[in-house]
Design a protein around this motif. Structure first.
Motif, PDB file in Angstrom:
ATOM      1  N   PRO A 139       0.841  -1.187   0.000  1.00 56.74           N
ATOM      2  CA  PRO A 139       0.000   0.000   0.000  1.00 56.74           C
ATOM      3  C   PRO A 139       0.883   1.247   0.000  1.00 56.74           C
ATOM      4  O   PRO A 139       1.830   1.325   0.776  1.00 56.74           O
ATOM      5  CB  PRO A 139      -0.764  -0.095   1.333  1.00 56.74           C
ATOM      6  CG  PRO A 139      -0.767  -1.543   1.670  1.00 56.74           C
ATOM      7  CD  PRO A 139       0.529  -2.084   1.135  1.00 56.74           C
ATOM      8  N   GLY A 140       0.602   2.163  -0.918  1.00 64.94           N
ATOM      9  CA  GLY A 140       1.380   3.401  -0.977  1.00 64.94           C
ATOM     10  C   GLY A 140       2.485   3.372  -2.015  1.00 64.94           C
ATOM     11  O   GLY A 140       3.178   4.362  -2.229  1.00 64.94           O
ATOM     12  N   ALA A 141       2.633   2.248  -2.716  1.00 66.25           N
ATOM     13  CA  ALA A 141       3.695   2.146  -3.720  1.00 66.25           C
ATOM     14  C   ALA A 141       3.351   2.917  -4.997  1.00 66.25           C
ATOM     15  O   ALA A 141       4.217   3.133  -5.841  1.00 66.25           O
ATOM     16  CB  ALA A 141       3.981   0.688  -4.059  1.00 66.25           C
ATOM     17  N   GLU A 144       9.253   4.557   3.124  1.00 64.39           N
ATOM     18  CA  GLU A 144       8.847   5.434   2.026  1.00 64.39           C
ATOM     19  C   GLU A 144       7.332   5.375   1.813  1.00 64.39           C
ATOM     20  O   GLU A 144       6.675   6.418   1.699  1.00 64.39           O
ATOM     21  CB  GLU A 144       9.597   5.014   0.752  1.00 64.39           C
ATOM     22  CG  GLU A 144       9.101   5.631  -0.541  1.00 64.39           C
ATOM     23  CD  GLU A 144       9.378   7.132  -0.679  1.00 64.39           C
ATOM     24  OE1 GLU A 144      10.259   7.636   0.048  1.00 64.39           O
ATOM     25  OE2 GLU A 144       8.713   7.784  -1.515  1.00 64.39           O
ATOM     26  N   VAL A 145       6.767   4.184   1.784  1.00 63.58           N
ATOM     27  CA  VAL A 145       5.329   4.095   1.497  1.00 63.58           C
ATOM     28  C   VAL A 145       4.489   4.647   2.648  1.00 63.58           C
ATOM     29  O   VAL A 145       3.463   5.289   2.412  1.00 63.58           O
ATOM     30  CB  VAL A 145       4.872   2.657   1.112  1.00 63.58           C
ATOM     31  CG1 VAL A 145       5.505   2.226  -0.188  1.00 63.58           C
ATOM     32  CG2 VAL A 145       5.121   1.641   2.203  1.00 63.58           C
ATOM     33  N   VAL A 146       4.936   4.436   3.869  1.00 62.56           N
ATOM     34  CA  VAL A 146       4.183   4.990   5.008  1.00 62.56           C
ATOM     35  C   VAL A 146       4.196   6.517   4.935  1.00 62.56           C
ATOM     36  O   VAL A 146       3.168   7.169   5.123  1.00 62.56           O
ATOM     37  CB  VAL A 146       4.748   4.477   6.358  1.00 62.56           C
ATOM     38  CG1 VAL A 146       4.133   5.235   7.529  1.00 62.56           C
ATOM     39  CG2 VAL A 146       4.490   2.976   6.519  1.00 62.56           C
ATOM     40  N   ALA A 147       5.360   7.085   4.617  1.00 60.55           N
ATOM     41  CA  ALA A 147       5.461   8.544   4.485  1.00 60.55           C
ATOM     42  C   ALA A 147       4.526   9.061   3.389  1.00 60.55           C
ATOM     43  O   ALA A 147       3.823  10.055   3.571  1.00 60.55           O
ATOM     44  CB  ALA A 147       6.905   8.943   4.188  1.00 60.55           C
ATOM     45  N   ARG A 190      -0.703  11.561   1.710  1.00 63.08           N
ATOM     46  CA  ARG A 190      -1.974  11.450   0.993  1.00 63.08           C
ATOM     47  C   ARG A 190      -3.147  11.664   1.946  1.00 63.08           C
ATOM     48  O   ARG A 190      -4.171  12.228   1.568  1.00 63.08           O
ATOM     49  CB  ARG A 190      -2.080  10.060   0.339  1.00 63.08           C
ATOM     50  CG  ARG A 190      -3.365   9.880  -0.453  1.00 63.08           C
ATOM     51  CD  ARG A 190      -3.409   8.556  -1.190  1.00 63.08           C
ATOM     52  NE  ARG A 190      -3.780   7.446  -0.327  1.00 63.08           N
ATOM     53  CZ  ARG A 190      -3.809   6.170  -0.721  1.00 63.08           C
ATOM     54  NH1 ARG A 190      -3.454   5.853  -1.942  1.00 63.08           N
ATOM     55  NH2 ARG A 190      -4.167   5.216   0.103  1.00 63.08           N
ATOM     56  N   ALA A 191      -2.978  11.209   3.182  1.00 62.83           N
ATOM     57  CA  ALA A 191      -4.038  11.358   4.185  1.00 62.83           C
ATOM     58  C   ALA A 191      -4.420  12.826   4.354  1.00 62.83           C
ATOM     59  O   ALA A 191      -5.600  13.168   4.475  1.00 62.83           O
ATOM     60  CB  ALA A 191      -3.582  10.770   5.515  1.00 62.83           C
ATOM     61  N   GLU A 192      -3.410  13.694   4.324  1.00 61.08           N
ATOM     62  CA  GLU A 192      -3.679  15.127   4.487  1.00 61.08           C
ATOM     63  C   GLU A 192      -4.463  15.672   3.299  1.00 61.08           C
ATOM     64  O   GLU A 192      -5.301  16.547   3.453  1.00 61.08           O
ATOM     65  CB  GLU A 192      -2.356  15.903   4.581  1.00 61.08           C
ATOM     66  CG  GLU A 192      -1.644  15.731   5.907  1.00 61.08           C
ATOM     67  CD  GLU A 192      -0.255  16.373   5.875  1.00 61.08           C
ATOM     68  OE1 GLU A 192      -0.048  17.320   5.083  1.00 61.08           O
ATOM     69  OE2 GLU A 192       0.620  15.914   6.632  1.00 61.08           O
ATOM     70  N   ILE A 193      -4.173  15.125   2.107  1.00 62.26           N
ATOM     71  CA  ILE A 193      -4.794  15.651   0.887  1.00 62.26           C
ATOM     72  C   ILE A 193      -6.176  15.032   0.641  1.00 62.26           C
ATOM     73  O   ILE A 193      -7.157  15.729   0.433  1.00 62.26           O
ATOM     74  CB  ILE A 193      -3.875  15.393  -0.340  1.00 62.26           C
ATOM     75  CG1 ILE A 193      -2.509  16.062  -0.107  1.00 62.26           C
ATOM     76  CG2 ILE A 193      -4.511  15.897  -1.622  1.00 62.26           C
ATOM     77  CD1 ILE A 193      -1.399  15.529  -0.995  1.00 62.26           C
ATOM     78  N   GLU A 194      -6.237  13.692   0.691  1.00 61.39           N
ATOM     79  CA  GLU A 194      -7.473  13.009   0.298  1.00 61.39           C
ATOM     80  C   GLU A 194      -8.371  12.633   1.465  1.00 61.39           C
ATOM     81  O   GLU A 194      -9.563  12.413   1.283  1.00 61.39           O
ATOM     82  CB  GLU A 194      -7.139  11.724  -0.485  1.00 61.39           C
ATOM     83  CG  GLU A 194      -6.556  12.004  -1.847  1.00 61.39           C
ATOM     84  CD  GLU A 194      -6.207  10.717  -2.593  1.00 61.39           C
ATOM     85  OE1 GLU A 194      -6.714   9.634  -2.224  1.00 61.39           O
ATOM     86  OE2 GLU A 194      -5.400  10.804  -3.537  1.00 61.39           O
ATOM     87  N   ASP A 247      -8.950   5.051   5.722  1.00 62.50           N
ATOM     88  CA  ASP A 247      -7.999   4.023   6.153  1.00 62.50           C
ATOM     89  C   ASP A 247      -6.551   4.524   6.057  1.00 62.50           C
ATOM     90  O   ASP A 247      -5.620   3.740   6.066  1.00 62.50           O
ATOM     91  CB  ASP A 247      -8.184   2.725   5.345  1.00 62.50           C
ATOM     92  CG  ASP A 247      -7.993   2.915   3.837  1.00 62.50           C
ATOM     93  OD1 ASP A 247      -7.923   4.081   3.373  1.00 62.50           O
ATOM     94  OD2 ASP A 247      -7.916   1.896   3.135  1.00 62.50           O
ATOM     95  N   ASP A 248      -6.376   5.833   6.002  1.00 58.99           N
ATOM     96  CA  ASP A 248      -5.033   6.401   5.935  1.00 58.99           C
ATOM     97  C   ASP A 248      -4.567   7.031   7.257  1.00 58.99           C
ATOM     98  O   ASP A 248      -3.753   7.945   7.249  1.00 58.99           O
ATOM     99  CB  ASP A 248      -4.947   7.440   4.792  1.00 58.99           C
ATOM    100  CG  ASP A 248      -4.625   6.812   3.428  1.00 58.99           C
ATOM    101  OD1 ASP A 248      -4.254   5.619   3.394  1.00 58.99           O
ATOM    102  OD2 ASP A 248      -4.728   7.523   2.420  1.00 58.99           O
TER     103      ASP A 248
END
Ligand code: ADP
Length: 192
Positions: free
Chosen positions: A12-14, A120-123, A128-132, A136-137
């Motif tokens: 997830p996040g890749a 990297e993917v967690v970052a 993305r959590a802030e934007i979208e 589940d983020d």
């Protein structure tokens, strides 16, 4: 008619969703994301959406029987007759076997593994959590989704390697840079 059946896999996040649409366009097949299907149903308040909402928000996997049924229906639609690019399915061994049963002959022609390390993917997902604002983020759920990936999905890499269909691509870099890497690696594998 040449049928092209593809899968993009990775933590997830890749950046699977972003790359999925580019690959799908290049091969003229629909990109089918189980995560997108579930989210659209949650947003639309459908019965399916109501069934899966809490599971997804907890970062757990939706039960296989339900997920398999949804994919089977989707693959029977006309636009998938010439192939497809799956994103987010199959996600465990059980689902691989279910997909094998849905298709005559080889279920997949190639599997693109988008590699990216956990930090990297967690970052990326936290950003993305802030934007979208995906439900589940949150950090806790993001970590849990990484664990679920490591336990249930990562073992599929070996399975697809054994089948000789895995193509590994470094997911670190700009969107176009990664897209180019995928395009080169995939056409070398498929011969088209
Ligand atoms: P990501 O790869 O970033 O975690 P997805 O959009 O692929 O995002 O999936 C989001 C969530 O949807 C998953 O955490 C899971 O709850 C559910 N989901 C998606 N695909 C599947 C699947 N094949 N099997 C079970 N659950 C799934």
């Amino acid at each position: 008619m040449t049928v092209t059946r593809l899968l993009i896999i990775g933590p997830p996040g890749a950046g699977k969703g972003t790359q999925a649409s580019k690959i799908a366009e290049a091969y003229g097949v629909p990109a089918i994301s189980t995560g997108d299907i579930f989210r659209a149903n949650i947003k639309g308040g459908t019965e399916l959406g109501q069934r899966v909402q809490a599971i997804i928000e907890a970062g757990e996997l939706v039960p296989d029987t339900l997920t398999n049924e949804i994919v089977q229906d989707r693959l029977q639609q006309e636009d998938a007759a010439g192939g497809f690019l799956l994103d987010g399915y199959p996600r465990n061994v059980e689902q691989v076997h279910a997909l094998d049963g849905m298709i005559e002959g080889d279920a997949l022609d190639a599997v693109v593994l988008l590699e990216a390390d956990t930090d990297e993917v967690v970052a990326r997902l936290l950003k993305r959590a802030e934007i979208e604002g995906r439900a589940d983020d949150t950090e806790e759920v993001i970590r849990h989704r990484q664990d679920v990936y490591a336990e249930q999905t990562a073992p599929l890499i070996e399975l697809f390697t054994e089948r000789g269909i895995l193509v590994s691509v470094d997911g670190l870099g700009g969107i176009d840079e990664v897209a180019e890497r995928i395009a080169v690696a995939l056409s070398a594998k498929l011969g088209r």
